[in-house]
Design a protein around this motif. Structure first.
Motif, short mmCIF file in Angstrom:
data_model
loop_
_atom_site.label_atom_id
_atom_site.label_comp_id
_atom_site.label_asym_id
_atom_site.label_seq_id
_atom_site.Cartn_x
_atom_site.Cartn_y
_atom_site.Cartn_z
N ILE A 3 14.78 38.89 -10.08
CA ILE A 3 13.47 39.02 -9.80
C ILE A 3 12.77 37.70 -9.83
CG2 ILE A 3 11.40 39.89 -10.73
CD1 ILE A 3 12.79 42.36 -11.38
N TRP A 4 12.08 37.22 -9.00
CA TRP A 4 11.41 36.11 -8.95
C TRP A 4 9.84 36.34 -8.48
CZ3 TRP A 4 13.25 31.26 -10.05
CH2 TRP A 4 12.56 30.06 -10.02
N ILE A 5 8.55 35.74 -9.42
CA ILE A 5 7.48 35.94 -8.97
C ILE A 5 6.81 34.66 -8.55
CG2 ILE A 5 5.25 36.65 -9.82
CD1 ILE A 5 6.82 38.33 -11.87
N ASP A 6 6.08 34.54 -7.56
CA ASP A 6 5.43 33.55 -6.76
C ASP A 6 3.86 33.80 -6.99
OD1 ASP A 6 5.82 31.08 -5.16
OD2 ASP A 6 4.50 31.99 -3.93
N THR A 7 3.07 32.96 -7.49
CA THR A 7 1.75 33.42 -7.96
C THR A 7 0.85 32.06 -7.89
OG1 THR A 7 0.70 34.26 -9.86
CG2 THR A 7 2.67 33.15 -10.37
N ASP A 8 -0.44 32.60 -7.86
CA ASP A 8 -1.34 31.50 -7.94
C ASP A 8 -2.19 31.69 -9.34
OD1 ASP A 8 -2.50 33.81 -7.01
OD2 ASP A 8 -3.71 32.98 -5.49
N MET A 9 -1.53 32.37 -10.04
CA MET A 9 -2.14 32.65 -11.54
C MET A 9 -3.32 32.68 -11.95
SD MET A 9 -0.06 33.35 -14.06
CE MET A 9 1.61 32.73 -14.27
N GLY A 10 -3.98 33.89 -11.39
CA GLY A 10 -5.18 34.28 -12.03
C GLY A 10 -5.23 35.30 -13.02
N PHE A 11 -6.29 35.99 -13.44
CA PHE A 11 -5.93 36.95 -14.23
C PHE A 11 -5.25 38.01 -13.88
CE2 PHE A 11 -7.34 41.23 -15.85
CZ PHE A 11 -6.79 41.15 -16.95
N ASP A 12 -5.42 38.73 -12.56
CA ASP A 12 -4.80 39.92 -12.10
C ASP A 12 -3.16 39.68 -11.79
OD1 ASP A 12 -5.60 38.38 -9.81
OD2 ASP A 12 -5.56 40.05 -8.54
N ASP A 13 -2.97 38.14 -11.68
CA ASP A 13 -1.54 37.60 -11.86
C ASP A 13 -1.04 38.06 -12.80
OD1 ASP A 13 -1.34 35.59 -8.91
OD2 ASP A 13 -3.42 35.92 -9.83
N ILE A 14 -1.77 37.64 -13.84
CA ILE A 14 -1.25 37.79 -15.37
C ILE A 14 -0.70 39.13 -15.68
CG2 ILE A 14 -1.79 37.64 -17.89
CD1 ILE A 14 -3.17 35.08 -17.17
N ALA A 15 -1.75 40.14 -15.38
CA ALA A 15 -1.57 41.61 -15.39
C ALA A 15 -0.52 42.05 -14.69
CB ALA A 15 -2.89 42.26 -14.83
N ALA A 16 -0.13 41.36 -13.50
CA ALA A 16 0.98 41.86 -12.66
C ALA A 16 2.23 41.58 -13.43
CB ALA A 16 0.90 41.22 -11.29
N ILE A 17 2.21 40.35 -13.86
CA ILE A 17 3.43 39.67 -14.44
C ILE A 17 3.74 40.78 -15.76
CG2 ILE A 17 4.34 37.90 -15.93
CD1 ILE A 17 3.09 36.12 -13.80
N LEU A 18 2.70 41.02 -16.54
CA LEU A 18 2.85 41.78 -17.68
C LEU A 18 3.32 43.17 -17.32
CD1 LEU A 18 -0.36 40.98 -19.81
CD2 LEU A 18 2.03 40.20 -20.31
N THR A 19 2.89 43.81 -16.16
CA THR A 19 3.16 45.06 -15.75
C THR A 19 4.93 45.06 -15.38
OG1 THR A 19 1.14 45.61 -14.83
CG2 THR A 19 3.26 46.77 -13.90
N VAL A 20 5.43 43.89 -14.76
CA VAL A 20 6.68 43.68 -14.30
C VAL A 20 7.49 43.62 -15.73
CG1 VAL A 20 8.56 42.33 -13.28
CG2 VAL A 20 6.34 42.62 -12.19
N ALA A 21 7.07 42.79 -16.69
CA ALA A 21 7.83 42.82 -17.81
C ALA A 21 8.06 44.19 -18.62
CB ALA A 21 7.14 41.56 -18.91
N ALA A 22 6.77 44.82 -18.55
CA ALA A 22 6.68 46.09 -19.31
C ALA A 22 7.93 47.15 -18.51
CB ALA A 22 5.18 46.84 -19.23
N SER A 23 8.08 46.93 -17.32
CA SER A 23 8.87 47.89 -16.89
C SER A 23 10.54 47.79 -17.22
CB SER A 23 8.73 47.50 -15.16
OG SER A 23 9.56 46.46 -14.73
N GLY A 24 10.79 46.69 -17.95
CA GLY A 24 12.04 46.46 -18.46
C GLY A 24 13.01 45.62 -17.57
N GLN A 25 12.35 44.85 -16.45
CA GLN A 25 12.83 44.21 -15.46
C GLN A 25 12.72 42.70 -15.86
OE1 GLN A 25 13.05 45.54 -11.09
NE2 GLN A 25 11.23 46.83 -11.81
N ALA A 26 14.07 41.99 -15.94
CA ALA A 26 13.97 40.57 -16.74
C ALA A 26 13.52 39.92 -15.32
CB ALA A 26 15.53 40.20 -17.02
N ILE A 27 12.59 38.84 -15.73
CA ILE A 27 12.19 37.90 -14.68
C ILE A 27 12.78 36.54 -14.66
CG2 ILE A 27 10.11 36.50 -14.02
CD1 ILE A 27 8.36 38.80 -15.32
N ASP A 28 13.64 36.12 -13.48
CA ASP A 28 14.28 35.02 -13.81
C ASP A 28 13.47 33.79 -13.62
OD1 ASP A 28 16.74 36.55 -13.88
OD2 ASP A 28 17.01 36.44 -11.68
N GLY A 29 12.38 33.79 -12.92
CA GLY A 29 11.62 32.56 -12.75
C GLY A 29 10.23 32.78 -12.10
N VAL A 30 9.36 31.72 -12.27
CA VAL A 30 8.35 31.98 -11.55
C VAL A 30 7.82 30.70 -10.97
CG1 VAL A 30 5.56 31.86 -12.15
CG2 VAL A 30 7.06 33.52 -13.16
#
Length: 307
Positions: A3-30
């Motif tokens: 899993i890779w996340i491409d982002t312009d890092m505002g608040f809802d991006d942060i909430a999205a990353i937290l949502t992915v992390a909480a799902s138990g899926q490991a993030i390889d990079g951003v």
């Protein structure tokens, strides 16, 4: 699964990353791109988020402007910081020196370790660069789920959603490569909202990031409140839900294109649903289990606020 996340890092991006992390899926990079703010501010936001939330995945700086050289941002709405707040802000920090996003993405795709899925939350410039320079690696993309586009209306202009308008050429390039592409557009994302009750629940938590998250969430909700609404669409987390929980969403196969010319129509999403009119090249999201989606996002925020 990668899993890779491409982002312009505002608040809802942060909430999205937290949502992915909480799902138990490991993030390889951003990878980072301009969008919510100029790239330099996006880098500062990312560094502050890494510091505040203890993220351990690598973060790589990427595109500072669109394929055609412009750098449209949303600071007029989101403040110069790219994320409004009711009080606290992310801590001051700097990203460790690391690989540029393009090189990091190339190395990730060169690893032969299964599926490669991308959650894209901003302009698609970084992904377009990969498609142009390394089409052999872009061909390994299993799926892109992108928060962008507007099937019926825009938000940055009457025709165009912001992420599409900021770099419609990039979106067109990615589509031209035949990459499996899912668009979480404005119509879809507006089904999932937050309000001051969600903010109050965060304020009830006692973790070290409770006040920070409550203030950032309230700042985001205030965008809607200033316009006379009580609910704010949670755009990027909605795309994260579709990415993590595909069983909760309904997809429709379509032919998708983006207008790259026209003073009033640049960035417009053009969607053809009739198979006899055009070959389908993407999917759009049309429905979602709203309660499950909201609860997954809010649970991720509450977990972080209680930590």
């Amino acid at each position: 699964m990668g899993i890779w996340i491409d982002t312009d890092m505002g608040f809802d991006d942060i909430a999205a990353i937290l949502t992915v992390a909480a799902s138990g899926q490991a993030i390889d990079g951003v990878s980072l791109t301009f969008g919510n703010a100029p790239l330099g501010q996006v880098e500062r936001n990312a560094a502050g988020a890494v510091s505040a939330f203890g993220w351990t995945f690598p973060v790589h700086s990427g595109a500072d402007r669109a394929v055609m050289g412009t750098a449209e941002t949303a600071t007029a709405i989101l403040s110069e910081a790219g994320m409004p707040t009711a009080g606290m802000r992310l801590p001051e920090a700097t990203l460790p020196s690391d690989l540029p996003a393009f090189e990091a993405l190339c190395r990730w795709f060169e690893r032969d370790d299964g599926e490669k899925r991308i959650l894209a939350l901003g302009p698609l410039t970084n992904i377009a660069a990969l498609c142009l320079a390394r089409p052999d690696l872009a061909a390994r993309i299993t799926e892109i789920v992108w928060m962008g586009g507007g099937v019926t209306l825009g938000n940055h202009t009457a025709s165009a959603e912001f992420n599409a308008l900021a770099d419609p050429e990039a979106a067109a390039i990615v589509l031209s490569r035949g990459v499996p592409f899912v668009m979480a557009d404005l119509d879809f994302c507006r089904k999932i909202t937050i309000n001051m009750d969600d903010v109050a629940a965060l304020r009830d938590k006692t973790g070290r990031n409770a006040t920070l998250l409550a203030d950032l969430t309230e700042g985001f909700v205030d965008i809607a409140r200033k316009r006379g609404r009580t609910e704010m669409a949670f755009f990027d987390p909605a795309a994260a839900v579709a990415f993590c929980y595909p069983e909760w969403v309904t997809r429709q196969e379509v032919h998708l294109a983006f207008e790259t010319a026209g003073q009033l129509t640049r960035g417009r999403s053009v969607v053809e649903t009739r198979a006899h009119k055009a070959e389908f090249n993407a999917a759009i999201l049309t429905d979602v289990d709203v309660k499950a989606a909201h609860d997954a996002i809010q649970s991720a925020l509450l977990a972080e606020a209680g930590r």
